[in-house]
Design a protein around this motif. Structure first.
Motif, PDB file in Angstrom:
ATOM      1  N   VAL A 516       0.846  -1.189   0.000  1.00 53.43           N
ATOM      2  CA  VAL A 516       0.000   0.000   0.000  1.00 53.43           C
ATOM      3  C   VAL A 516       0.881   1.238   0.000  1.00 53.43           C
ATOM      4  N   THR A 517       0.274   2.372  -0.338  1.00 56.86           N
ATOM      5  CA  THR A 517       1.028   3.623  -0.477  1.00 56.86           C
ATOM      6  C   THR A 517       1.693   4.037   0.816  1.00 56.86           C
ATOM      7  N   ASP A 596      -3.054   5.581  -9.124  1.00 54.37           N
ATOM      8  CA  ASP A 596      -3.718   5.255  -7.859  1.00 54.37           C
ATOM      9  C   ASP A 596      -5.084   5.922  -7.776  1.00 54.37           C
ATOM     10  N   HIS A 639      -0.929  -2.998  -8.666  1.00 55.21           N
ATOM     11  CA  HIS A 639      -2.346  -3.167  -8.352  1.00 55.21           C
ATOM     12  C   HIS A 639      -2.935  -4.301  -9.194  1.00 55.21           C
ATOM     13  N   ALA A 653      -8.836  -2.915   5.418  1.00 49.41           N
ATOM     14  CA  ALA A 653      -7.981  -2.690   4.259  1.00 49.41           C
ATOM     15  C   ALA A 653      -8.548  -3.411   3.033  1.00 49.41           C
ATOM     16  N   GLU A 654      -8.045  -3.022   1.847  1.00 51.53           N
ATOM     17  CA  GLU A 654      -8.563  -3.591   0.601  1.00 51.53           C
ATOM     18  C   GLU A 654      -8.087  -5.020   0.355  1.00 51.53           C
ATOM     19  N   TYR A 701      -7.426  -2.564  -6.842  1.00 46.78           N
ATOM     20  CA  TYR A 701      -7.040  -2.707  -5.437  1.00 46.78           C
ATOM     21  C   TYR A 701      -5.545  -2.998  -5.345  1.00 46.78           C
ATOM     22  N   HIS A 702      -4.992  -2.780  -4.136  1.00 43.06           N
ATOM     23  CA  HIS A 702      -3.620  -3.191  -3.866  1.00 43.06           C
ATOM     24  C   HIS A 702      -3.480  -3.451  -2.381  1.00 43.06           C
ATOM     25  N   GLY A 703      -2.378  -4.098  -2.024  1.00 42.12           N
ATOM     26  CA  GLY A 703      -2.142  -4.510  -0.642  1.00 42.12           C
ATOM     27  C   GLY A 703      -1.764  -5.966  -0.546  1.00 42.12           C
ATOM     28  N   GLU A 709       1.009  -6.608  -7.727  1.00 42.59           N
ATOM     29  CA  GLU A 709       1.033  -5.618  -6.658  1.00 42.59           C
ATOM     30  C   GLU A 709       2.441  -5.417  -6.089  1.00 42.59           C
TER      31      GLU A 709
END
Length: 882
Positions: A516-517, A596, A639, A653-654, A701-703, A709
């Protein structure tokens, strides 16, 4: 013969007055009567016209004539019927008899007539009637030829541009409703003569066109030609339904016998004219052709048409069938590629450039599925990452363009089947990658191909900045699949990807978990594993010791979203421009959030991620080029896109959640010191599957732990060829080597042995810009001929077929652009090539089919500025020219 007409009598009087200027009374033998009024204007005079049936009537008319008024006496009588006191009033005491060709000869000031004219009495009468104001031009050499007479008749009577029309001219002329009305109003004898003329000048097809002009379809000859392409294709001629349709067509053209050769000639001429028509005319013509094809009960052959919209739709249907078969292993991918070429060859293809690029992506994936029946195992995370960069990132690029399907239902269904087949392979690869990632996280180390993101400033950016000033652009959220089209677009703008002195690409970055960012970008820009916000990133980046030591008096600067744009005007902020232009400052960083931001918004927009779709990126590259900076394009994480994800329980969270529970299907547990440093605990759960999310539905999405990702691209670019001492630190790289299933449209060209390096020049590096301009173009004849003889060009010609530009036309077009330094106003280019606006448009479209390899805009038209440009460096690169 018909009654004497006004133009005939006027020509008769003018001819006689030219010989006898004092002749104010003439007698005319008019056995068929008079079809005009009682007065006739001849030159500057008004003549009284008296029609007399008896000698007494002639005598009365002459006696009542005013002294100064000229008179023409028209009568069926002969000299034997008239007395001498009447005849003495006429020149030479005789009645003038109408001799049309003598009058015509006089009007053309000819001394001699072509003997073939004599039998065409109707033509003489026509020429007398049509004489333009100011008269006819004098006949060359004093001889009025048959061709000259036909020139005037067809121009003045029917509006044709020449007396020797070919089939294409007749077809174009048939679209003029006024011309068709004039033709229909002519006497049968005249129409028959004109049809014979068409047969002489346009060959056997001219005879058929003449017959068609007599029917109700005379204004639909181009539409009929478009139908001929279908009915006389070999596939239709081999079918009973096609043969029956040919028979029905003959009734539309006056039952004329139409041979396959004539039909194909008709089709070629008709199709060649479509681009010369206005858009409204072309649409109407093609609509008539579709109606006619339906009337002939031949819609089943529509795919054989290269111009009808129903043919384009039919070709898409065939493409869809083969694509679905290939996705399920029932048909080879080569069949799908062949059908795509048929779709691309259709006239409507030029209206669907981006759509066809998506279909090309589908063909690529079909080949990928065919050539990868099983998933190869990787021995390490580094190996899996390298494989992803060299192959699977292209798979994901193609997949991203196909999400959402196509407007054609069959194509959309086939794409869905194909994507499922690809996804099953990619999910297996994702799972393997995530497992290797989990093992790596227990004892993380860098490798030559893969560097932890927190090491990027020290291990990559600082060494690069020691060699040359850097502009580091962080495209937040840019995955490897997004980087691929961005890279193409940047290279098209004149930038070259750079590697190390050994010609190796710089390593990818491995982002943090969670991806994540807040973790990835902060770790990238601070040079250590940490959570942070924009202010923390800016402070850490601008005080990073490895960057500061390069230029303590001009330390690095970092610009976020709010600092990029000028608040008062459009464009980059002055502080940012000043920072980039100052070469003493070795590192300038900029964060762009376009990718993003897109993930958080509508999933109704399909982006291709070109340079011009990123606000400010083109301006940043311009400033870097001016300042002689190397540009590093990178990201903080990647992502996945929304494509049928399932919502699972999470904790906010995603694509990640806290550990301590057993992983569900599609998830795995990851442990290690990097996670401990970021989360304060050693473990977490992350999806390895693309089909899992823990939050509300979004565009992406990302994470999680997929390579999409986790793997962060790094592209190092220079705006030309490096010179002097700096050439030792960087080596220009060829375009990224692509998988064979991706680039199979391009023929394989044997590698050319590298030339021996030239002796190093002794130069002062401080006196030179970082990048030299591209080499001056070769002599125009040299590079144009090299292009036309190249194997890539031969391949393009084969693909374009009839839609490509002829070699001589291409040679002239490219030479004109070369002479104009590769940018030329469209109007000037048309003048240089002696082409009308309509023909120039067709010429450019045909040339682009040959030159614009793989969708690159090598030859381009700026519609707003109406400027035609040619990117010569990119052309040489794509066509493997020296």
């Amino acid at each position: 013969m018909s009654a004497l007409s006004g133009p005939q009598l006027s020509a008769l009087i003018a001819s006689l007055r030219a010989k006898r200027a004092d002749a104010s009374v003439i007698g005319v033998h008019a056995p068929d009567g008079w079809q005009g009024a009682s007065e006739l204007r001849v030159g500057n005079e008004t003549w009284t016209v008296a029609v007399c049936e008896t000698p007494l009537a002639v005598s009365v008319a002459l006696s009542e004539r005013p002294e100064a008024s000229p008179m023409a006496v028209l009568t069926r009588l002969t000299e034997a019927d008239l007395t001498q006191d009447i005849l003495v009033r006429f020149p030479r005491r005789e009645l003038v008899r109408l001799k049309p060709w003598e009058l015509v000869q006089d009007r053309f000031r000819a001394k001699q007539l072509d003997p073939r004219l004599i039998k065409h009495t109707w033509m003489a009468e026509c020429l007398l009637r049509l004489e333009p104001l100011g008269g006819y031009p004098p006949s060359p050499a004093g001889i009025l030829s048959l061709d000259s007479a036909w020139d005037q008749v067809l121009k003045l009577e029917l509006g044709l541009s020449t007396g020797r029309p070919d089939a294409a001219m007749v077809l174009a002329w048939s679209l003029d409703p006024l011309a068709m009305a004039r033709y229909g109003a002519l006497e049968p004898e005249v129409r028959a003569a004109i049809r014979s003329r068409f047969a002489e000048t346009a060959g056997p097809l001219g005879n058929v066109l003449g017959a068609a002009l007599e029917g109700a379809s005379r204004d639909k000859l181009i539409a009929i030609g478009c139908v001929c392409e279908v009915l006389f294709a070999s596939q239709a001629m081999a079918e009973p339904d096609g043969i029956r349709a040919q028979g029905r067509l003959e009734s539309q053209i006056g039952d004329a016998a139409l041979t396959p050769e004539m039909a194909k000639q008709w089709a070629v001429a008709a199709i060649g004219l479509l681009d010369d028509l206005s858009e409204t005319q072309a649409r109407t013509t093609l609509q008539h052709a579709e109606w006619l094809l339906a009337d002939l009960k031949a819609e089943g052959f529509a795919s054989l048409s290269s111009v009808l919209s129903m043919g384009f739709h039919a070709r898409l249907g065939l493409f869809a069938d083969r694509l679905e078969a290939a996705a399920t292993g029932k048909s080879p991918a080569s069949d799908v590629a062949s059908l795509l070429q048929e779709v691309e060859a259709h006239r409507d293809a030029r209206l669907h450039a981006e759509r066809l690029e998506r279909l090309k992506m589908a063909v690529r994936l079909a080949r990928y599925v065919e050539r990868n029946p099983s998933v190869a195992a990787s021995a390490s995370l580094s190996q899996a990452a390298s494989r992803y960069r060299s192959e699977e990132s292209f798979v994901d690029w193609a997949r991203s363009q196909l999400i959402g399907g196509d407007e054609h239902a069959g194509v959309s269904k086939a794409i869905s089947v194909l994507l499922k087949a690809v996804k099953s392979r990619r999910e297996a690869q994702n799972r393997e990658f995530a497992c290797l990632l989990a093992d790596w996280n227990l004892a993380p180390t860098a490798s030559p191909d893969l560097m932890p993101i927190e090491q990027a400033l020290t291990g990559l950016m600082a060494p690069l900045a020691e060699q040359a000033p850097l502009l580091v652009v962080v495209l937040d959220g840019m995955s490897m699949a997004v980087f691929r089209p961005v890279q193409e677009s940047v290279e098209r703008a004149g930038w070259c990807e750079l590697g190390d002195p050994q010609g190796r690409r710089f390593p990818m970055l491995l982002t943090t978990l969670p991806s994540v960012t807040e973790c990835g970008r902060s770790s990238l820009l601070s040079g250590s594993l940490k959570l942070g916000k924009s202010a923390d990133e800016k402070s850490a980046f601008e005080t990073h010791p490895d960057l500061v030591r390069l230029a303590p008096s001009a330390p690095p600067l970092l610009f976020h979203k709010a600092q990029i744009q000028d608040s008062a005007e459009f464009g980059l902020a002055p502080d940012l421009r000043a920072a980039i232009s100052d070469r003493r400052r070795r590192v300038v960083g900029v964060v762009l959030n376009a990718v993003d931001d897109h993930l958080a918004k509508s999933d109704q927009v399909r982006l291709r991620w070109r340079l011009d779709q990123f606000r400010d990126l083109d301006a940043l590259l311009h400033e870097a080029r001016q300042a002689g900076r190397i540009v590093v394009l990178t990201s903080d994480h990647g992502h996945i896109l929304e494509d049928g994800t399932a919502l699972l329980p999470g904790d906010g969270a995603e694509r990640w959640k806290s550990g301590g529970v057993a992983p569900a299907d599609g998830e795995l547990e990851v442990r290690g010191p990097r996670i401990q440093a970021l989360l304060g605990r050693p473990d977490m759960l992350a999806p390895w599957s693309e089909g899992v999310r823990y939050a509300a539905k979004k565009n992406g999405y990302h994470g999680g732990a997929t390579p999409q990702e986790m793997l962060v691209p790094v592209g190092v670019f220079g705006a030309g060829v490096l010179v002097s001492e700096e050439a030792l630190a960087f080596k220009p790289l060829p375009s990224d080597v692509r998988p064979s299933w991706w680039s199979e449209w391009e023929p394989v060209v044997p590698a050319v042995p590298a030339a021996k390096p030239a002796k190093k020049a002794v130069l002062d590096p401080t006196a030179l810009p970082l990048f030299a301009p591209f080499a001056a173009p070769l002599d125009s004849v040299s590079w144009v001929e090299a292009l036309l003889q190249s194997s890539v060009y031969a391949h393009q010609k084969a693909r374009a077929g009839k839609a490509g530009l002829a070699e001589d036309g291409m040679r002239k077009l490219l030479a004109a652009l070369d002479k104009a330094n590769f940018a030329m106003p469209r109007s000037q280019l048309g003048q240089a090539l002696a082409l009308s606006e309509l023909r120039l448009r067709g010429c450019l479209t045909a040339a682009m089919k040959l030159v614009n390899v793989e969708g690159f805009r090598i030859l381009d038209l700026d519609e707003a500025a109406q400027i035609v440009t040619l990117d010569l460096p990119l052309l040489k690169k794509q066509f493997q020219l020296p």
